[in-house]
Design an enzyme around this catalytic site. Structure first.
Site, PDB file in Angstrom:
ATOM      1  N   HIS A  92       0.849  -1.187   0.000  1.00 47.59           N
ATOM      2  CA  HIS A  92       0.000   0.000   0.000  1.00 47.59           C
ATOM      3  C   HIS A  92       0.880   1.231   0.000  1.00 47.59           C
ATOM      4  O   HIS A  92       1.947   1.237   0.640  1.00 47.59           O
ATOM      5  CB  HIS A  92      -0.913   0.006   1.233  1.00 47.59           C
ATOM      6  N   ASP A 144      -7.722  -4.269  -0.567  1.00 47.64           N
ATOM      7  CA  ASP A 144      -8.263  -4.500  -1.905  1.00 47.64           C
ATOM      8  C   ASP A 144      -8.242  -5.980  -2.272  1.00 47.64           C
ATOM      9  O   ASP A 144      -9.160  -6.485  -2.925  1.00 47.64           O
ATOM     10  CB  ASP A 144      -7.466  -3.695  -2.942  1.00 47.64           C
TER      11      ASP A 144
END
Length: 435
Positions: A311, A369
């Site tokens: 991330h 995600d």
């Protein structure tokens, strides 16, 4: 704003011999910031910060992220506690109001949201102008923006009551609009919201029920979806939130600002990441191809990207991912061994990557995600709807940030500066004299 204190000054000395003392501001948490608002007046200089990654464009009391430590707080409460012990509408109340609600306050808030879920009947005619295969995000941008034409009394953004009503309408109606976008894409009739269902169950019902038979709601699925909503509710000053604030700074309607946020979220580098995870899994094709795929990821010359791992903000781990992994496990256990090749690839990819030194050393752990993509795929939600569901969940964060901006006495219309590198002043040459 609450929590901000004076942290002394920082002196900036320029090559031209001028100097200026700039205030240093301390927040409740996080690094101190240098207040550069008087920098240009004192030195004739601007700062250069592409992407604004080292610039605080506002002060906020809503969300705090420490990417190095893997911390995400909403109004001081950890995302782990909220996801485990709360529900989405309670988190919405917290994000909007700054405190957890009492039982009476929560009941009233849930009632107010529930009884705003219907959309004006004329809105259904907007959908007929779109192609059936239009991306749901394209449809949502248009329909949410069009709400300004139906609820024009909310356009007075200086009225706190109007802002509250617009807030309730947006949180309530965007799930209805998202479900309508899906139903339109598959040629099924729109399903009206039901006031007897909770927020997540109502969305599932609008997505999957049909008039010819009852839809059986699954509590495990509804809880997992509610948790996805919580984990996506707000994420500080990201691209879409900054877009909402920038549009809102002009005095534009909340519906225009949120439509702009949806447009920003649609980008594959932002909200489209969980949809990109499913695209990657389809490209892998089979669990037997995973090792070859990961070899390409490790090859710096191949440009193969591993979606759903790592991330930009979280340098250690995504605190939302651990919570959602639990939900993914629960959903897959509920479904049993229902055949789904993509889920088999996802679980095998997770296992291999979590035990591979290459990814461990680089702290490329599965992120929110990756797990949200697995859950939504398992539920039978098409990947084109993934970003629309993200937008649905993020609406409360956008509208809370918009409200905070409107109420901030220091807020000005957004107007970034630039470093101009084009031609200096030139004299116009008539057409017949140009060589």
């Amino acid at each position: 704003m609450s929590g901000r204190t004076n942290g002394g000054t920082a002196r900036l000395e320029t090559a031209g011999g001028t100097s200026v003392d700039l205030p240093v501001l301390k927040g409740t948490l996080g690094p101190d910031v240098i207040d550069i608002r008087k920098l240009y007046a004192g030195t004739g200089l601007f700062t250069y910060d592409p992407g604004f990654t080292s610039t605080a464009a506002c002060s906020s009391t809503i969300t705090f992220i420490d990417g190095d430590e893997g911390v995400l707080l909403h109004r001081g409460y950890s995302i782990e506690e909220l996801a485990q012990q709360s529900d989405y509408l309670e988190v919405c109340y917290l994000i909007l109001n700054g405190e957890l609600p009492t039982s009476a306050q929560k009941a009233k808030f849930v009632h107010d949201i529930t009884y705003h879920t219907m959309v004006h009947d004329q809105i259904q005619y907007l959908f007929r102008g779109f192609r059936r295969d239009a991306h749901p995000m394209a449809v949502m941008i248009a329909v949410v923006g069009a709400l300004s034409a139906f609820y024009y009394e909310d356009l007075d953004v200086d009225d706190p009551h109007n802002r509250m009503v617009a807030t309730h309408r947006l949180i309530a109606k965007i799930p209805t609009i998202a479900a309508m976008a899906y139903k339109y894409s598959i040629g099924q009739p729109f399903v009206y919201p039901r006031n007897d269902l909770d927020y997540a169950s109502n969305f599932l019902n609008m997505m999957f029920s049909v008039p010819c038979e009852p839809y059986r709601l699954n509590a495990v699925m509804a809880k997992a979806l509610d948790r996805i909503f919580i984990l996506h509710a707000d994420h500080e000053q990201n691209a879409s939130t900054s877009t909402v604030r920038l549009v809102g700074s002009t005095g534009a309607s909340p519906y225009a600002a949120i439509a702009a946020g949806i447009a920003s979220l649609w980008g594959p580098a932002h909200g489209g990441a969980n949809e990109a995870v499913l695209t990657m899994l389809r490209e892998i094709g089979s669990p037997s191809n995973i090792k070859d795929f990961l070899a390409k990821v490790k090859d710096k010359d191949s440009h193969q990207r591993l979606m759903g791992f790592g991330h930009r903000v979280y340098r250690n781990y995504d605190p939302r991912a651990a919570v959602l992994k639990e939900s993914a496990d629960a959903v897959l256990a509920e479904l049993g061994r229902r055949e789904n090749p993509l889920l088999d690839i996802a679980r095998e990819l997770e296992t291999i990557a979590l035990n591979d030194d290459y990814f461990i050393k680089r702290k490329l752990f599965p992120n929110v995600d990756f797990y949200s993509g697995i859950i939504l795929e398992a539920m039978g939600i098409p990947s084109k709807m993934f970003t629309a569901i993200f937008a649905l969940a993020r609406t409360v964060g956008w509208i809370a940030q918009w409200n905070e901006m409107i109420e901030d006495p220091e807020q000005k219309i957004g107007r970034p500066r630039q470093l101009y590198t084009g031609p200096a002043r030139r004299t116009f040459v008539p057409l017949d004299q140009r060589g």
